[in-house]
Design an enzyme around this catalytic site. Structure first.
Site, PDB file in Angstrom:
ATOM      1  N   HIS A   1     -13.883   3.429  -0.996  1.00 23.50           N
ATOM      2  CA  HIS A   1     -13.463   4.586  -0.203  1.00 23.50           C
ATOM      3  C   HIS A   1     -12.866   4.072   1.092  1.00 23.50           C
ATOM      4  O   HIS A   1     -13.358   3.087   1.643  1.00 23.50           O
ATOM      5  CB  HIS A   1     -14.673   5.497   0.090  1.00 23.50           C
ATOM      6  CG  HIS A   1     -14.266   6.851   0.530  1.00 23.50           C
ATOM      7  ND1 HIS A   1     -13.951   7.136   1.832  1.00 23.50           N
ATOM      8  CD2 HIS A   1     -14.081   7.994  -0.179  1.00 23.50           C
ATOM      9  CE1 HIS A   1     -13.600   8.405   1.915  1.00 23.50           C
ATOM     10  NE2 HIS A   1     -13.662   8.949   0.704  1.00 23.50           N
TER      11      HIS A   1
ATOM     12  N   ASP B   1     -16.556  10.762  -6.851  1.00 25.43           N
ATOM     13  CA  ASP B   1     -15.872  11.008  -8.126  1.00 25.43           C
ATOM     14  C   ASP B   1     -16.456  10.219  -9.277  1.00 25.43           C
ATOM     15  O   ASP B   1     -16.198  10.524 -10.431  1.00 25.43           O
ATOM     16  CB  ASP B   1     -14.387  10.675  -7.987  1.00 25.43           C
ATOM     17  CG  ASP B   1     -13.699  11.738  -7.179  1.00 25.43           C
ATOM     18  OD1 ASP B   1     -14.110  12.899  -7.308  1.00 25.43           O
ATOM     19  OD2 ASP B   1     -12.787  11.413  -6.417  1.00 25.43           O
TER      20      ASP B   1
HETATM   21  N1  ACO Z   1     -11.785  -1.773  -7.899  1.00 29.24           N
HETATM   22  C1  ACO Z   1     -11.503  -3.090  -7.630  1.00 29.24           C
HETATM   23  N2  ACO Z   1     -11.096  -3.560  -6.431  1.00 29.24           N
HETATM   24  C2  ACO Z   1     -10.959  -2.656  -5.452  1.00 29.24           C
HETATM   25  C3  ACO Z   1     -11.235  -1.274  -5.630  1.00 29.24           C
HETATM   26  C4  ACO Z   1     -11.655  -0.851  -6.918  1.00 29.24           C
HETATM   27  N3  ACO Z   1     -11.943   0.427  -7.155  1.00 29.24           N
HETATM   28  N4  ACO Z   1     -11.000  -0.607  -4.478  1.00 29.24           N
HETATM   29  C5  ACO Z   1     -10.614  -1.530  -3.582  1.00 29.24           C
HETATM   30  N5  ACO Z   1     -10.585  -2.764  -4.173  1.00 29.24           N
HETATM   31  C6  ACO Z   1     -10.285  -4.037  -3.498  1.00 29.24           C
HETATM   32  C7  ACO Z   1      -8.798  -4.192  -3.236  1.00 29.24           C
HETATM   33  O1  ACO Z   1      -8.138  -4.857  -4.309  1.00 29.24           O
HETATM   34  C8  ACO Z   1      -8.804  -5.017  -1.961  1.00 29.24           C
HETATM   35  O2  ACO Z   1      -9.108  -6.338  -2.320  1.00 29.24           O
HETATM   36  P1  ACO Z   1      -8.491  -7.571  -1.446  1.00 29.24           P
HETATM   37  O3  ACO Z   1      -9.084  -7.418  -0.079  1.00 29.24           O
HETATM   38  O4  ACO Z   1      -8.940  -8.793  -2.179  1.00 29.24           O
HETATM   39  O5  ACO Z   1      -6.989  -7.393  -1.482  1.00 29.24           O
HETATM   40  C9  ACO Z   1     -10.003  -4.477  -1.183  1.00 29.24           C
HETATM   41  O6  ACO Z   1     -10.895  -3.976  -2.196  1.00 29.24           O
HETATM   42  C10 ACO Z   1      -9.668  -3.351  -0.218  1.00 29.24           C
HETATM   43  O7  ACO Z   1      -8.956  -2.330  -0.926  1.00 29.24           O
HETATM   44  P2  ACO Z   1      -7.877  -1.353  -0.279  1.00 29.24           P
HETATM   45  O8  ACO Z   1      -7.004  -0.825  -1.361  1.00 29.24           O
HETATM   46  O9  ACO Z   1      -7.211  -2.033   0.874  1.00 29.24           O
HETATM   47  O10 ACO Z   1      -8.822  -0.228   0.293  1.00 29.24           O
HETATM   48  P3  ACO Z   1      -8.364   1.204   0.751  1.00 29.24           P
HETATM   49  O11 ACO Z   1      -9.346   1.640   1.776  1.00 29.24           O
HETATM   50  O12 ACO Z   1      -6.924   1.218   1.104  1.00 29.24           O
HETATM   51  O13 ACO Z   1      -8.517   2.062  -0.598  1.00 29.24           O
HETATM   52  C11 ACO Z   1      -9.322   3.477  -2.286  1.00 29.24           C
HETATM   53  C12 ACO Z   1      -9.520   2.968  -0.844  1.00 29.24           C
HETATM   54  C13 ACO Z   1      -7.908   4.017  -2.484  1.00 29.24           C
HETATM   55  C14 ACO Z   1     -10.303   4.613  -2.528  1.00 29.24           C
HETATM   56  C15 ACO Z   1      -9.594   2.301  -3.272  1.00 29.24           C
HETATM   57  O14 ACO Z   1     -10.911   1.819  -3.096  1.00 29.24           O
HETATM   58  C16 ACO Z   1      -9.388   2.707  -4.741  1.00 29.24           C
HETATM   59  O15 ACO Z   1      -8.264   2.646  -5.245  1.00 29.24           O
HETATM   60  N6  ACO Z   1     -10.496   3.159  -5.448  1.00 29.24           N
HETATM   61  C17 ACO Z   1     -10.374   3.601  -6.812  1.00 29.24           C
HETATM   62  C18 ACO Z   1      -9.848   5.025  -6.846  1.00 29.24           C
HETATM   63  C19 ACO Z   1     -10.862   6.048  -6.379  1.00 29.24           C
HETATM   64  O16 ACO Z   1     -12.011   6.025  -6.784  1.00 29.24           O
HETATM   65  N7  ACO Z   1     -10.396   6.973  -5.532  1.00 29.24           N
HETATM   66  C20 ACO Z   1     -11.226   8.072  -5.041  1.00 29.24           C
HETATM   67  C21 ACO Z   1     -11.418   7.972  -3.566  1.00 29.24           C
HETATM   68  S1  ACO Z   1     -12.594   9.174  -3.055  1.00 29.24           S
HETATM   69  C22 ACO Z   1     -11.767  10.629  -3.039  1.00 29.24           C
HETATM   70  O17 ACO Z   1     -10.581  10.753  -2.887  1.00 29.24           O
HETATM   71  C23 ACO Z   1     -12.610  11.808  -3.224  1.00 29.24           C
END
Ligand code: ACO
Length: 429
Positions: A307, A364
């Site tokens: 998140h 979620d």
């Molecule tokens: N699975 C694997 N790796 C992940 C995940 C994941 N679900 N989420 C983040 N990471 C990793 C990224 O690859 C990144 O790794 P790095 O530092 O080695 O490059 C690091 O964690 C940080 O990720 P970001 O994308 O920079 O984090 P951000 O805060 O921008 O993204 C988000 C948050 C979009 C929710 C992301 O965690 C994601 O895509 N999750 C899966 C989708 C999801 O569940 N969305 C629902 C959000 S809650 C809502 O809207 C109600």
């Protein structure tokens, strides 16, 4: 919160004092609105990771401590003691309603739950297998074509009227989108039922047959709506505010929020979680899925994990996790996907990759499993999220309309294209 009242930014031989804004709770914010005028510089913050776009009194999140407050009330207390209509009233008006205020609000919502009959023509224009989110975006935007009496944004009564209409009609449109996609007759909202029961009847009722409401289902649905009702300046709410800042009408603004919610990185995640669990297939494949999620070349992420704001447990996930077990037990459902989900949760929570990046299950991760148990089809999951979040969207839209500092949202950019160059004739390219 920082003790600083201002910070001084040095830019070459210029220095500028920037005031520090103090919130009631949370991080102080440097007010950079004078920065460009005084230094010629802009700031860059892709994805607004450290930038506040507005002042708001609706919802507060402490991502490190796992705190979520609606108008100051902890989500745990609201989940236990409140109902979705009461939470919607709270978000919109800032205070919990008295008995009479709530019953007036309920009556107002029932009164506006019907949608114009001619909207059926809009539905029938869609292909039979249209995604219900596509139908919902279009039908909510189209409300502005019907309700010319609530489009004067300077009139507080009309603004309120539009907000109530949206909370009342979005569930009707959501259920109609589902019924249309299943080739089932669209049912009118029943005025003798409460908000959640009315919605469940429109989803699952059979014309001419009595409707038997399962109280476990109704309670779970109410809780899910409360948990999803608002989440401060998330992508869809920020979209509603951005569109709202242009003076666009509330129906158009909320329709834009619905389109933003659709993406799998936001509200579309609940649908994506279920698709992912189904594709993992069984507990024995969980390890492979975790390894794939860590592999940067695979582009596969564990949906429902991580998140932008919560860097410890999502408090909604804690409530919903408990609810998932209770609902499945009470409904006597033994869902093999739950086993996959629990194994995945366990594996990720002890894996260094997820621990170091503070990637915990979000709301979620579990909501899809409950929705499945309640017999809500997968493609309706994000629609359900939209029904709940409408309460938050209209609360933010109402707040924005009376914000004396409100300006049209117009970000800057770091231009990385060509410098100016001459047009090249076609035969010389
Ligand atoms: N699975 C694997 N790796 C992940 C995940 C994941 N679900 N989420 C983040 N990471 C990793 C990224 O690859 C990144 O790794 P790095 O530092 O080695 O490059 C690091 O964690 C940080 O990720 P970001 O994308 O920079 O984090 P951000 O805060 O921008 O993204 C988000 C948050 C979009 C929710 C992301 O965690 C994601 O895509 N999750 C899966 C989708 C999801 O569940 N969305 C629902 C959000 S809650 C809502 O809207 C109600």
């Amino acid at each position: 919160m920082s003790d600083l009242d201002q910070v001084t930014l040095k830019a070459g031989d210029k220095s500028v004092d920037l005031p520090v804004l103090k919130p009631t709770l949370g991080n102080s914010c440097i007010d950079i609105s004078r920065l460009n005028k005084e230094t010629g510089l802009f700031t860059y913050d892709s994805g607004f990771t450290a930038t506040a776009s507005c002042k708001s009194a609706v919802t507060y999140i402490d991502g490190d401590a796992g705190v979520l407050l609606y108008r100051g009330y902890p989500i745990e207390q609201l989940a236990k003691q409140s109902t979705f209509p009461e939470v919607a009233y709270l978000l919109m008006n800032g205070e919990l309603p008295g008995r009479q205020e709530l019953s007036k609000f309920d009556r107002n919502i029932v009164h506006h739950a019907m949608v114009p009959e001619s909207m059926e023509k809009l539905f029938s224009g869609f292909r039979y297998n249209a995604h219900p989110m596509a139908i919902l975006c279009a039908s909510v935007a189209s409300l502005s074509a019907f309700y010319h009496d609530s489009l004067d944004l300077n009139d507080p009564e009309q603004r309120n009227q539009a907000a109530v209409r949206l909370i009342a009609k979005v569930p009707t449109l959501a259920a109609a989108a589902y019924r249309y996609s299943m080739d089932l007759p669209i049912l009118h909202p029943r005025t003798d039922l409460d908000y959640v029961s009315r919605f469940l009847h429109m989803m699952f009722g059979v014309p001419g047959e009595s409707f038997e409401l399962n109280p476990v289902v109704a309670k779970a649905m109410d809780l899910l709506l409360i948990l999803h009702a608002d989440h401060e300046q998330n992508a869809s709410t920020s979209t509603v505010r951005l569109v709202g800042s242009t003076g666009a009408n509330p129906y158009a603004s909320v329709a834009a929020g619905i389109t933003a919610l659709w993406g799998p990185a936001h509200g579309g995640a609940n649908e994506a979680v279920l698709t992912m669990l189904e594709s993992i297939g069984g507990p024995k494949n969980v390890e492979t899925a975790v390894a794939k999620a860590k592999d940067k070349n695979s582009h596969f992420r564990l949906m429902g994990f991580g998140h932008r704001v919560y860097k410890s447990f999502d408090p909604r996930a804690t409530i919903i996790r408990e609810m998932t077990h209770k609902v499945l037990g009470e409904l006597g459902i033994n869902d093999p996907l739950l086993e996959v989900a629990l194994k995945l949760e366990e594996a990720a929570l002890k894996d260094d990759y997820f621990v170091q990046r503070k990637l915990y299950p979000n709301v979620d991760f579990y909501s899809g499993i409950i929705y499945k148990a309640l017999k809500i089809p997968t493609e309706m999951f994000t629609v359900m999220f939209a029904v709940a979040r409408t309460a938050g969207w209209v609360a933010h839209w109402l707040e924005q309309q009376v914000d004396p500092e409100m300006k049209i949202g117009r970000p800057r950019q770091v231009y990385i294209g060509h410098a100016d160059r001459d047009y090249v004739e076609m035969d010389k390219r």
